[in-house]
Design a protein around this motif. Structure first.
Motif, PDB file in Angstrom:
ATOM      1  N   HIS A 198      31.021  18.756  37.755  1.00 38.99           N
ATOM      2  CA  HIS A 198      29.763  18.227  38.304  1.00 38.99           C
ATOM      3  C   HIS A 198      29.774  18.116  39.836  1.00 38.99           C
ATOM      4  N   LEU A 199      30.723  18.827  40.456  1.00 34.91           N
ATOM      5  CA  LEU A 199      30.799  18.861  41.909  1.00 34.91           C
ATOM      6  C   LEU A 199      29.930  20.016  42.395  1.00 34.91           C
ATOM      7  N   SER A 200      29.128  19.793  43.436  1.00 31.07           N
ATOM      8  CA  SER A 200      28.249  20.864  43.925  1.00 31.07           C
ATOM      9  C   SER A 200      29.095  21.985  44.540  1.00 31.07           C
ATOM     10  N   ALA A 201      28.500  23.176  44.656  1.00 30.06           N
ATOM     11  CA  ALA A 201      29.241  24.353  45.145  1.00 30.06           C
ATOM     12  C   ALA A 201      29.765  24.150  46.568  1.00 30.06           C
ATOM     13  N   ASP A 202      29.074  23.328  47.370  1.00 36.25           N
ATOM     14  CA  ASP A 202      29.576  23.104  48.736  1.00 36.25           C
ATOM     15  C   ASP A 202      30.621  21.983  48.765  1.00 36.25           C
ATOM     16  N   GLY A 203      30.910  21.397  47.585  1.00 33.74           N
ATOM     17  CA  GLY A 203      31.932  20.359  47.500  1.00 33.74           C
ATOM     18  C   GLY A 203      31.523  19.036  48.119  1.00 33.74           C
ATOM     19  N   LYS A 204      30.228  18.924  48.469  1.00 34.33           N
ATOM     20  CA  LYS A 204      29.816  17.728  49.218  1.00 34.33           C
ATOM     21  C   LYS A 204      29.164  16.641  48.376  1.00 34.33           C
ATOM     22  N   SER A 205      28.695  16.992  47.186  1.00 36.79           N
ATOM     23  CA  SER A 205      28.050  15.944  46.387  1.00 36.79           C
ATOM     24  C   SER A 205      28.412  16.079  44.918  1.00 36.79           C
ATOM     25  N   VAL A 206      28.330  14.956  44.223  1.00 37.69           N
ATOM     26  CA  VAL A 206      28.673  14.915  42.804  1.00 37.69           C
ATOM     27  C   VAL A 206      27.440  14.481  42.023  1.00 37.69           C
ATOM     28  N   ASP A 207      27.173  15.194  40.946  1.00 35.01           N
ATOM     29  CA  ASP A 207      26.049  14.834  40.087  1.00 35.01           C
ATOM     30  C   ASP A 207      26.536  13.789  39.073  1.00 35.01           C
ATOM     31  N   TYR A 208      26.555  12.520  39.506  1.00 36.62           N
ATOM     32  CA  TYR A 208      27.078  11.459  38.632  1.00 36.62           C
ATOM     33  C   TYR A 208      26.222  11.277  37.380  1.00 36.62           C
ATOM     34  N   LYS A 209      24.917  11.527  37.531  1.00 29.61           N
ATOM     35  CA  LYS A 209      24.017  11.377  36.381  1.00 29.61           C
ATOM     36  C   LYS A 209      24.386  12.392  35.292  1.00 29.61           C
ATOM     37  N   GLY A 210      24.536  13.649  35.737  1.00 28.64           N
ATOM     38  CA  GLY A 210      24.925  14.706  34.800  1.00 28.64           C
ATOM     39  C   GLY A 210      26.290  14.432  34.190  1.00 28.64           C
ATOM     40  N   MET A 211      27.173  13.886  35.017  1.00 28.43           N
ATOM     41  CA  MET A 211      28.533  13.608  34.564  1.00 28.43           C
ATOM     42  C   MET A 211      28.547  12.532  33.479  1.00 28.43           C
ATOM     43  N   SER A 212      27.738  11.475  33.676  1.00 23.49           N
ATOM     44  CA  SER A 212      27.751  10.399  32.674  1.00 23.49           C
ATOM     45  C   SER A 212      27.022  10.806  31.398  1.00 23.49           C
ATOM     46  N   ALA A 213      26.195  11.854  31.466  1.00 21.46           N
ATOM     47  CA  ALA A 213      25.498  12.335  30.266  1.00 21.46           C
ATOM     48  C   ALA A 213      26.337  13.376  29.505  1.00 21.46           C
ATOM     49  N   ASN A 214      27.418  13.829  30.118  1.00 18.98           N
ATOM     50  CA  ASN A 214      28.276  14.843  29.503  1.00 18.98           C
ATOM     51  C   ASN A 214      29.030  14.227  28.315  1.00 18.98           C
ATOM     52  N   PRO A 215      29.011  14.875  27.132  1.00 22.75           N
ATOM     53  CA  PRO A 215      29.723  14.313  25.968  1.00 22.75           C
ATOM     54  C   PRO A 215      31.208  14.068  26.246  1.00 22.75           C
ATOM     55  N   ALA A 216      31.785  14.826  27.166  1.00 22.34           N
ATOM     56  CA  ALA A 216      33.201  14.634  27.509  1.00 22.34           C
ATOM     57  C   ALA A 216      33.428  13.255  28.136  1.00 22.34           C
ATOM     58  N   PHE A 217      32.381  12.699  28.787  1.00 26.70           N
ATOM     59  CA  PHE A 217      32.522  11.372  29.377  1.00 26.70           C
ATOM     60  C   PHE A 217      32.625  10.299  28.290  1.00 26.70           C
ATOM     61  N   GLU A 218      31.889  10.501  27.213  1.00 29.01           N
ATOM     62  CA  GLU A 218      31.962   9.571  26.085  1.00 29.01           C
ATOM     63  C   GLU A 218      33.378   9.572  25.488  1.00 29.01           C
ATOM     64  N   ARG A 219      33.948  10.779  25.370  1.00 29.98           N
ATOM     65  CA  ARG A 219      35.329  10.891  24.850  1.00 29.98           C
ATOM     66  C   ARG A 219      36.306  10.192  25.788  1.00 29.98           C
ATOM     67  N   TYR A 220      36.046  10.328  27.090  1.00 24.79           N
ATOM     68  CA  TYR A 220      36.895   9.654  28.079  1.00 24.79           C
ATOM     69  C   TYR A 220      36.840   8.133  27.866  1.00 24.79           C
ATOM     70  N   CYS A 221      35.629   7.597  27.700  1.00 24.78           N
ATOM     71  CA  CYS A 221      35.466   6.146  27.523  1.00 24.78           C
ATOM     72  C   CYS A 221      36.174   5.656  26.257  1.00 24.78           C
ATOM     73  N   GLU A 222      36.083   6.461  25.196  1.00 24.72           N
ATOM     74  CA  GLU A 222      36.765   6.081  23.945  1.00 24.72           C
ATOM     75  C   GLU A 222      38.275   6.037  24.148  1.00 24.72           C
ATOM     76  N   LEU A 223      38.779   6.995  24.919  1.00 25.10           N
ATOM     77  CA  LEU A 223      40.215   7.045  25.174  1.00 25.10           C
ATOM     78  C   LEU A 223      40.657   5.881  26.071  1.00 25.10           C
ATOM     79  N   ALA A 224      39.808   5.521  27.036  1.00 25.67           N
ATOM     80  CA  ALA A 224      40.142   4.424  27.965  1.00 25.67           C
ATOM     81  C   ALA A 224      40.315   3.098  27.217  1.00 25.67           C
ATOM     82  N   ILE A 225      39.626   2.960  26.077  1.00 24.40           N
ATOM     83  CA  ILE A 225      39.750   1.739  25.270  1.00 24.40           C
ATOM     84  C   ILE A 225      41.198   1.578  24.775  1.00 24.40           C
TER      85      ILE A 225
END
Length: 376
Positions: A138-165
């Motif tokens: 979710h890092l932009s091509a110029d490396g300057k910004s991150v799409d945090y909204k897209g990142m938190s909607a990614n199913p992989a983020f849900e898996r991350y949260c489950e693992l963090a528990i």
């Protein structure tokens, strides 16, 4: 290692790590040039770190080669004059790869830290790898910004949260110093990104204070904020910036987790410089001390961390050295000696030696760029 189309005789080799904004920007620029780019992930091929250091004299990534011509990092690439860039592109398109081209990994090379880790180290590595992979996507091509909204909607983020528990079940008491360092550095770096997703990145001192005192994980049955991890555990229970007391009181069960001494090198493992990152993605107990030294060298190579002005006999350092001066000896003299001892051999180190041997060195601190830190 990323595959590349090699219909041309030469190649561009980029040494990078996942989640490094400078690496992303460099690769995006190279892609537009229409040259074959071979991307070597230093996170997976740590055996090449020493060789790369010998070839370039630098500890940061990215490092970029056109055939066997080393041009430096992303900053150097962006500054190339158009005719010089054209000459390099022609070189790759027309000249075959010379025998002394930079090395590629052996296909059977092992992953960093595979094997003998216990559960805690494994879990911290896995969490850090997962969130960095997400961050990279979710890092932009110029490396300057991150799409945090897209990142938190990614199913992989849900898996991350489950693992963090699962962190709440980790047994912390049995960890050695090396295991504690690797575990808590990886968890801190993952938690910072997780915190950005939940609260946004802090943009000033007050927001930073709130962020670091609020964002937390439940680890081994106890709550640890970012501040608790940094100042309580990794700095041996010392007061942090703008803190009136130590993070853990004498009766706090978390005090048993605190390392016996402040470990000054942790400050560079919890940071990514504004011009280049250390070539380490996750920290492993087996090699933690040399990994931390590499991170410090990489940090000090950046001009937003250390500038030596021989004419004025002045050394300008990152605010980190001001905030945590006690960790580096407490006096300007000890601080400068520490910096000198942890620099890699370079013209900057030679200048610093010269300034110090002349005596009466002035120390000042560079303004802190909050912006560059929002993409850790």
């Amino acid at each position: 290692m990323e595959e590349f189309n090699n219909s041309l005789p030469g190649r561009v080799t980029v040494y990078s790590i996942q989640g490094c904004p400078h690496c992303v920007q460099a690769k995006a620029t190279l892609k537009q040039l229409g040259v074959p780019v071979c991307d070597v992930d230093m996170g997976s091929h740590s055996e090449l770190r020493v060789k790369l250091k010998e070839l370039t004299g630098r500890s940061t990534v990215p490092q970029i080669f056109f055939n066997n011509v080393h041009i430096g990092g992303n900053d150097d690439l962006q500054k190339l004059a158009p005719d010089e860039l054209q000459r390099l592109v022609t070189l790759v398109k027309e000249e075959p790869l010379p025998a002394d081209a930079p090395p590629l990994p052996q296909s059977n090379s092992s992953q960093d830290g595979a094997g003998e880790n216990d559960g805690a180290a494994d879990l911290s590595l896995l969490l850090r790898e997962m969130i960095l992979k997400l961050f990279s996507e979710h890092l932009s091509a110029d490396g300057k910004s991150v799409d945090y909204k897209g990142m938190s909607a990614n199913p992989a983020f849900e898996r991350y949260c489950e693992l963090a528990i699962q962190l709440q079940r980790v047994e912390l008491m049995s960890l050695s110093r090396e295991e504690k360092l690797a575990f808590f550095i990886n968890i801190y770096n993952a938690l910072v990104i997780h915190g950005y997703l939940r609260m946004g990145a802090p943009t000033n001192m007050w927001q930073r204070y709130r962020f670091f005192n609020y964002v937390s994980y439940l680890i081994g049955g106890e709550v640890f904020t970012l501040q608790d991890i940094e100042n309580g555990v990794l700095r041996g229970n010392r007061k942090g910036v703008a803190q009136l007391r130590r993070p853990f009181s004498k009766t706090d069960p978390r005090l048993q987790m605190a390392l016996p001494d402040a470990e000054p090198l942790i400050h560079f493992a919890l940071n990514c410089g504004a011009k280049g990152c250390p070539p380490i993605k996750t920290y492993t107990p087996q090699d933690i001390d040399s990994q931390l030294r590499t991170a410090a060298e990489a940090f000090l190579e950046n001009d937003d961390a250390c500038v030596v002005d021989s004419g004025k006999r002045e050394v300008r350092l990152s605010q980190i050295f001001k905030w945590y001066k006690a960790d580096f000896g407490g006096t300007d003299e000890k601080l400068l000696k520490w910096v000198l001892d942890h620099m890699s051999d370079s013209p900057k180190k030679t200048s610093l030696q010269g300034v110090l041997s002349a005596g009466k060195t002035k120390v000042s601190f560079l303004p802190y760029d909050w912006g560059s830190n929002s993409s850790h």
